[in-house]
Design a protein around this motif. Structure first.
Motif, PDB file in Angstrom:
ATOM      1  N   PRO A 123       0.814  -1.228   0.000  1.00  0.00           N
ATOM      2  CA  PRO A 123       0.000   0.000   0.000  1.00  0.00           C
ATOM      3  C   PRO A 123       0.840   1.267   0.000  1.00  0.00           C
ATOM      4  CG  PRO A 123      -0.843  -1.605   1.590  1.00  0.00           C
ATOM      5  CD  PRO A 123       0.446  -2.146   1.088  1.00  0.00           C
ATOM      6  N   ARG A 124       1.973   1.229   0.686  1.00  0.00           N
ATOM      7  CA  ARG A 124       2.840   2.404   0.755  1.00  0.00           C
ATOM      8  C   ARG A 124       3.443   2.725  -0.606  1.00  0.00           C
ATOM      9  NH1 ARG A 124       8.136   2.821   4.742  1.00  0.00           N
ATOM     10  NH2 ARG A 124       8.821   4.912   4.086  1.00  0.00           N
ATOM     11  N   LEU A 125       3.918   1.695  -1.317  1.00  0.00           N
ATOM     12  CA  LEU A 125       4.517   1.920  -2.637  1.00  0.00           C
ATOM     13  C   LEU A 125       3.466   2.363  -3.639  1.00  0.00           C
ATOM     14  CD1 LEU A 125       6.922   1.804  -4.552  1.00  0.00           C
ATOM     15  CD2 LEU A 125       6.474  -0.641  -4.881  1.00  0.00           C
ATOM     16  N   ALA A 126       2.262   1.726  -3.605  1.00  0.00           N
ATOM     17  CA  ALA A 126       1.197   2.101  -4.538  1.00  0.00           C
ATOM     18  C   ALA A 126       0.791   3.556  -4.354  1.00  0.00           C
ATOM     19  CB  ALA A 126      -0.006   1.176  -4.348  1.00  0.00           C
ATOM     20  N   GLN A 127       0.765   4.014  -3.100  1.00  0.00           N
ATOM     21  CA  GLN A 127       0.410   5.409  -2.837  1.00  0.00           C
ATOM     22  C   GLN A 127       1.481   6.362  -3.346  1.00  0.00           C
ATOM     23  OE1 GLN A 127      -0.096   6.309   1.309  1.00  0.00           O
ATOM     24  NE2 GLN A 127      -1.121   8.260   0.937  1.00  0.00           N
ATOM     25  N   SER A 128       2.758   5.983  -3.178  1.00  0.00           N
ATOM     26  CA  SER A 128       3.843   6.851  -3.628  1.00  0.00           C
ATOM     27  C   SER A 128       3.930   6.929  -5.142  1.00  0.00           C
ATOM     28  CB  SER A 128       5.177   6.344  -3.064  1.00  0.00           C
ATOM     29  OG  SER A 128       5.524   5.091  -3.618  1.00  0.00           O
ATOM     30  N   LEU A 129       3.326   5.973  -5.849  1.00  0.00           N
ATOM     31  CA  LEU A 129       3.352   5.966  -7.312  1.00  0.00           C
ATOM     32  C   LEU A 129       2.124   6.630  -7.921  1.00  0.00           C
ATOM     33  CD1 LEU A 129       4.723   2.351  -7.955  1.00  0.00           C
ATOM     34  CD2 LEU A 129       5.982   4.505  -8.028  1.00  0.00           C
ATOM     35  N   GLY A 130       1.417   7.427  -7.130  1.00  0.00           N
ATOM     36  CA  GLY A 130       0.253   8.150  -7.660  1.00  0.00           C
ATOM     37  C   GLY A 130      -1.052   7.490  -7.326  1.00  0.00           C
ATOM     38  N   GLN A 134      -3.253   3.653 -15.233  1.00  0.00           N
ATOM     39  CA  GLN A 134      -2.147   4.392 -14.648  1.00  0.00           C
ATOM     40  C   GLN A 134      -0.841   3.621 -14.856  1.00  0.00           C
ATOM     41  OE1 GLN A 134      -4.129   5.914 -10.616  1.00  0.00           O
ATOM     42  NE2 GLN A 134      -2.003   6.595 -10.817  1.00  0.00           N
ATOM     43  N   ILE A 135       0.219   4.357 -15.146  1.00  0.00           N
ATOM     44  CA  ILE A 135       1.520   3.747 -15.372  1.00  0.00           C
ATOM     45  C   ILE A 135       2.536   4.320 -14.391  1.00  0.00           C
ATOM     46  CG2 ILE A 135       1.177   3.159 -17.798  1.00  0.00           C
ATOM     47  CD1 ILE A 135       2.597   5.741 -18.547  1.00  0.00           C
ATOM     48  N   ALA A 136       3.553   3.542 -14.117  1.00  0.00           N
ATOM     49  CA  ALA A 136       4.605   3.980 -13.200  1.00  0.00           C
ATOM     50  C   ALA A 136       5.870   3.192 -13.499  1.00  0.00           C
ATOM     51  CB  ALA A 136       4.181   3.788 -11.747  1.00  0.00           C
ATOM     52  N   GLU A 137       6.992   3.767 -13.134  1.00  0.00           N
ATOM     53  CA  GLU A 137       8.285   3.107 -13.285  1.00  0.00           C
ATOM     54  C   GLU A 137       8.929   2.966 -11.911  1.00  0.00           C
ATOM     55  OE1 GLU A 137      10.887   4.755 -16.168  1.00  0.00           O
ATOM     56  OE2 GLU A 137       9.288   5.097 -17.655  1.00  0.00           O
ATOM     57  N   VAL A 138       9.443   1.765 -11.650  1.00  0.00           N
ATOM     58  CA  VAL A 138      10.091   1.474 -10.373  1.00  0.00           C
ATOM     59  C   VAL A 138      11.548   1.139 -10.663  1.00  0.00           C
ATOM     60  CG1 VAL A 138      10.114  -0.003  -8.329  1.00  0.00           C
ATOM     61  CG2 VAL A 138       7.928   0.622  -9.406  1.00  0.00           C
ATOM     62  N   ASP A 139      12.481   1.947 -10.130  1.00  0.00           N
ATOM     63  CA  ASP A 139      13.892   1.659 -10.343  1.00  0.00           C
ATOM     64  C   ASP A 139      14.392   0.654  -9.304  1.00  0.00           C
ATOM     65  OD1 ASP A 139      14.201   3.091  -7.981  1.00  0.00           O
ATOM     66  OD2 ASP A 139      14.894   4.909  -8.974  1.00  0.00           O
ATOM     67  N   GLY A 140      15.659   0.266  -9.443  1.00  0.00           N
ATOM     68  CA  GLY A 140      16.194  -0.761  -8.573  1.00  0.00           C
ATOM     69  C   GLY A 140      16.206  -0.361  -7.109  1.00  0.00           C
ATOM     70  N   ASN A 141      16.604   0.870  -6.813  1.00  0.00           N
ATOM     71  CA  ASN A 141      16.658   1.317  -5.423  1.00  0.00           C
ATOM     72  C   ASN A 141      15.282   1.325  -4.776  1.00  0.00           C
ATOM     73  OD1 ASN A 141      19.442   1.735  -5.541  1.00  0.00           O
ATOM     74  ND2 ASN A 141      19.205   3.833  -6.282  1.00  0.00           N
ATOM     75  N   GLY A 166      -1.414   9.486 -10.817  1.00  0.00           N
ATOM     76  CA  GLY A 166      -0.247   9.649 -11.665  1.00  0.00           C
ATOM     77  C   GLY A 166      -0.596   9.664 -13.142  1.00  0.00           C
ATOM     78  N   MET A 167       0.384   9.412 -13.968  1.00  0.00           N
ATOM     79  CA  MET A 167       0.191   9.441 -15.415  1.00  0.00           C
ATOM     80  C   MET A 167      -0.609   8.243 -15.891  1.00  0.00           C
ATOM     81  SD  MET A 167       3.932  10.644 -16.795  1.00  0.00           S
ATOM     82  CE  MET A 167       3.364  10.372 -18.482  1.00  0.00           C
ATOM     83  N   ARG A 168      -1.325   8.452 -17.013  1.00  0.00           N
ATOM     84  CA  ARG A 168      -2.075   7.362 -17.650  1.00  0.00           C
ATOM     85  C   ARG A 168      -1.427   7.047 -18.988  1.00  0.00           C
ATOM     86  NH1 ARG A 168      -8.404   8.208 -17.906  1.00  0.00           N
ATOM     87  NH2 ARG A 168      -8.163   6.068 -18.638  1.00  0.00           N
ATOM     88  N   SER A 169      -1.537   5.793 -19.409  1.00  0.00           N
ATOM     89  CA  SER A 169      -0.962   5.372 -20.681  1.00  0.00           C
ATOM     90  C   SER A 169      -1.835   5.846 -21.840  1.00  0.00           C
ATOM     91  CB  SER A 169      -0.837   3.847 -20.715  1.00  0.00           C
ATOM     92  OG  SER A 169      -0.457   3.406 -21.996  1.00  0.00           O
ATOM     93  N   ASN A 170      -1.193   6.397 -22.862  1.00  0.00           N
ATOM     94  CA  ASN A 170      -1.921   6.787 -24.069  1.00  0.00           C
ATOM     95  C   ASN A 170      -1.751   5.752 -25.183  1.00  0.00           C
ATOM     96  OD1 ASN A 170       0.734   7.198 -24.722  1.00  0.00           O
ATOM     97  ND2 ASN A 170       0.561   9.424 -24.999  1.00  0.00           N
ATOM     98  N   LYS A 171      -1.090   4.646 -24.879  1.00  0.00           N
ATOM     99  CA  LYS A 171      -0.909   3.572 -25.856  1.00  0.00           C
ATOM    100  C   LYS A 171      -1.885   2.420 -25.644  1.00  0.00           C
ATOM    101  CE  LYS A 171       4.023   4.479 -26.502  1.00  0.00           C
ATOM    102  NZ  LYS A 171       5.396   3.891 -26.441  1.00  0.00           N
ATOM    103  N   HIS A 172      -2.644   2.472 -24.562  1.00  0.00           N
ATOM    104  CA  HIS A 172      -3.595   1.417 -24.251  1.00  0.00           C
ATOM    105  C   HIS A 172      -4.997   1.997 -24.141  1.00  0.00           C
ATOM    106  CE1 HIS A 172       0.334   0.019 -22.707  1.00  0.00           C
ATOM    107  NE2 HIS A 172      -0.073  -1.185 -23.062  1.00  0.00           N
ATOM    108  N   THR A 173      -5.977   1.116 -24.216  1.00  0.00           N
ATOM    109  CA  THR A 173      -7.380   1.520 -24.119  1.00  0.00           C
ATOM    110  C   THR A 173      -8.050   0.705 -23.028  1.00  0.00           C
ATOM    111  OG1 THR A 173      -7.455   2.049 -26.479  1.00  0.00           O
ATOM    112  CG2 THR A 173      -9.566   1.727 -25.353  1.00  0.00           C
TER     113      THR A 173
END
Length: 465
Positions: free
Chosen positions: A220-227, A251-258, A295-302
């Motif tokens: 829940p903490r990570l999902a909230q931090s990603l918008g 909604q889209i998000a990117e998670v880096d290694g850290n 957060g941001m939404r994908s414009n490549k998907h429907t």
């Protein structure tokens, strides 16, 4: 010989051995007689054997196709002899070049001479990330410095002759895939006289255990931090970051290694657990409003509401409703691969804590096409690293085909991959073959160069009249 009546120049003297008139010299001896007394080339071998290593081309810079070849060299030498006289002599030295592998190349061929190893691991059942990583390594030619490459269960090992080359590989991995690393070293020998140490270094690199098309459940903490995105997400791509999409909101998000190692999550299913569904009905969702802080939404998907039925349950009336991000690809009657949450027993910390009403019955992953047709018309190929394989799974071929299909379906993924036209394969086309499966255009393919292409055929002469 008698030289009593021979005219003698006042500036000449007679050789003390043969008596012929000669210009004065400290030895009072002609050159012919001097050479019979002294051999200034003594100690210089007239024939020398030179060992040449074909692997590293040491000692000589020329290569012959014969087992050995001869090099002749004319030498002119001078030496001070009797009473300070200077004698000059010309002679030929023959160098016989023989092929013999040097000790360093012997160690390399034995595959046991290494000073550093990079151990790359990923705790997943699918090798999609490794297949993608292999293409990146080939494109940047980072495999050329490796003494040996060995593929094992859950990973691959790279052996290097220097620690610097291994460190360069680790730096490359940290820039291309989400991972973490640690280093250790073992003392091999120590010279107390010169105070030098010989170590073998080990770099352990762990890639995040998430692959493309995995379904994951975020904390829940990570999902909230990603918008404020949903906890149940689909991994659509793994590059230097993990690309996630929420199938309920786009909604889209990117998670880096850290970020991942601070808030780890695991895959809820593997590719073998995906089931085939048929689309019974579909309803496109337009103008969906998101909550505050989204957060941001994908414009490549429907986004779409879909009613599906398992192809294995066509004799029943059981249907499942779900929301999907594949609305731009699906039509009634299409086949689609998905994960059945409703009939699965999943042991996941974050999923078990979710409200059951927020857990979807089915999560659709990707549209399904006829694989045999795709293979027949595929007129491209990839290069592969030369490596030792051990303990290989019989499922590897299916996983590799999955990766090839991912490249066809994802343009962003194949931008980092060199794709070569397969001249040996003629794609089979017919009117019934066009099922809408994605393809790679000829503009995206490279021509694979070979030695025959460069020389005009094996053994051909590159010089033309």
């Amino acid at each position: 010989r008698c030289y009593v009546h021979a005219p003698v120049c006042h500036s000449c003297c007679l050789c003390c051995t043969c008596g012929i008139p000669i210009p004065p010299n400290p030895a009072n001896m002609c050159v012919a007689c001097l050479r019979t007394q002294v051999d200034i080339s003594e100690g210089i071998p007239k024939q020398v054997t030179v060992h040449f290593c074909k692997q590293c081309e040491r000692l000589v810079s020329c290569i012959s196709s014969s087992p050995q070849f001869l090099i002749k060299m004319k030498l002119t030498i001078q030496k001070e002899v009797m009473n300070g006289a200077i004698l000059q002599q010309v002679f030929v030295v023959e160098f016989v070049v023989q092929y013999q592998m040097c000790d360093d190349c012997h160690r390399v061929e034995a595959k046991d001479f290494w000073k550093a190893v990079v151990q790359v691991r990923q705790k997943t059942v699918h090798k999609k990330t490794f297949y993608y990583l292999e293409q990146l390594i080939l494109k940047h030619k980072l495999h050329q410095n490796a003494l040996n490459i060995k593929e094992i269960h859950e990973g691959i090992d790279f052996y290097y002759g220097s620690k610097q080359h291994a460190q360069k590989m680790v730096d490359f991995l940290q820039c291309t895939v989400p991972c973490r690393s640690k280093t250790s070293q073992r003392l091999i020998s120590h010279d107390i006289h010169s105070n030098t140490y010989n170590y073998k270094s080990t770099f352990s690199v762990e890639i995040v255990p998430v692959c493309k098309d995995n379904v994951v459940c975020l904390s829940p903490r990570l999902a909230q931090s990603l918008g404020n995105m949903g906890q149940v997400c689909v991994c659509v791509r793994v590059t230097s970051t993990i690309h996630l999409i929420d199938p309920r909101t786009l909604q889209i998000a990117e998670v880096d290694g850290n970020t991942y190692w601070r808030n780890p999550f695991s895959s809820l299913c593997n590719p073998r657990q995906l089931e085939e569904f048929i689309v019974m009905d579909i309803d496109i969702i337009r103008d969906q409003k998101l909550g505050a802080g989204a957060g941001m939404r994908s414009n490549k998907h429907t986004l779409a509401d879909v009613w599906v039925q398992k192809t294995s349950e066509m004799d029943t009336s059981q249907q499942y409703h779900c929301r999907t991000f594949l609305g731009h690809l699906l039509n009634i009657g299409d086949l689609v691969m998905g994960f059945d949450f409703a009939n699965s027993n999943i042991n996941d910390e974050f999923l078990n804590q979710m409200n059951p009403h927020h857990v979807p019955d089915v999560v659709l992953i990707k549209k399904s096409y006829d694989r045999s047709r795709r293979v027949k018309r595929r007129n491209w190929k990839l290069q592969e690293m030369a490596r030792d394989r051990e303990g290989m799974d019989t499922d590897d071929e299916r996983q590799y085909q999955d990766f090839l299909e991912d490249l066809e379906e994802d343009e962003a993924l194949r931008k980092n991959v060199n794709i070569y036209r397969d001249a040996s394969k003629i794609p089979v086309e017919s009117d019934t073959d066009d099922d809408g499966a994605p393809r790679i255009s000829l503009m995206e393919m490279l021509e694979e160069l070979s030695l025959n292409d460069a020389t005009g055929g094996e053994g051909a002469d590159m010089m033309t009249d």
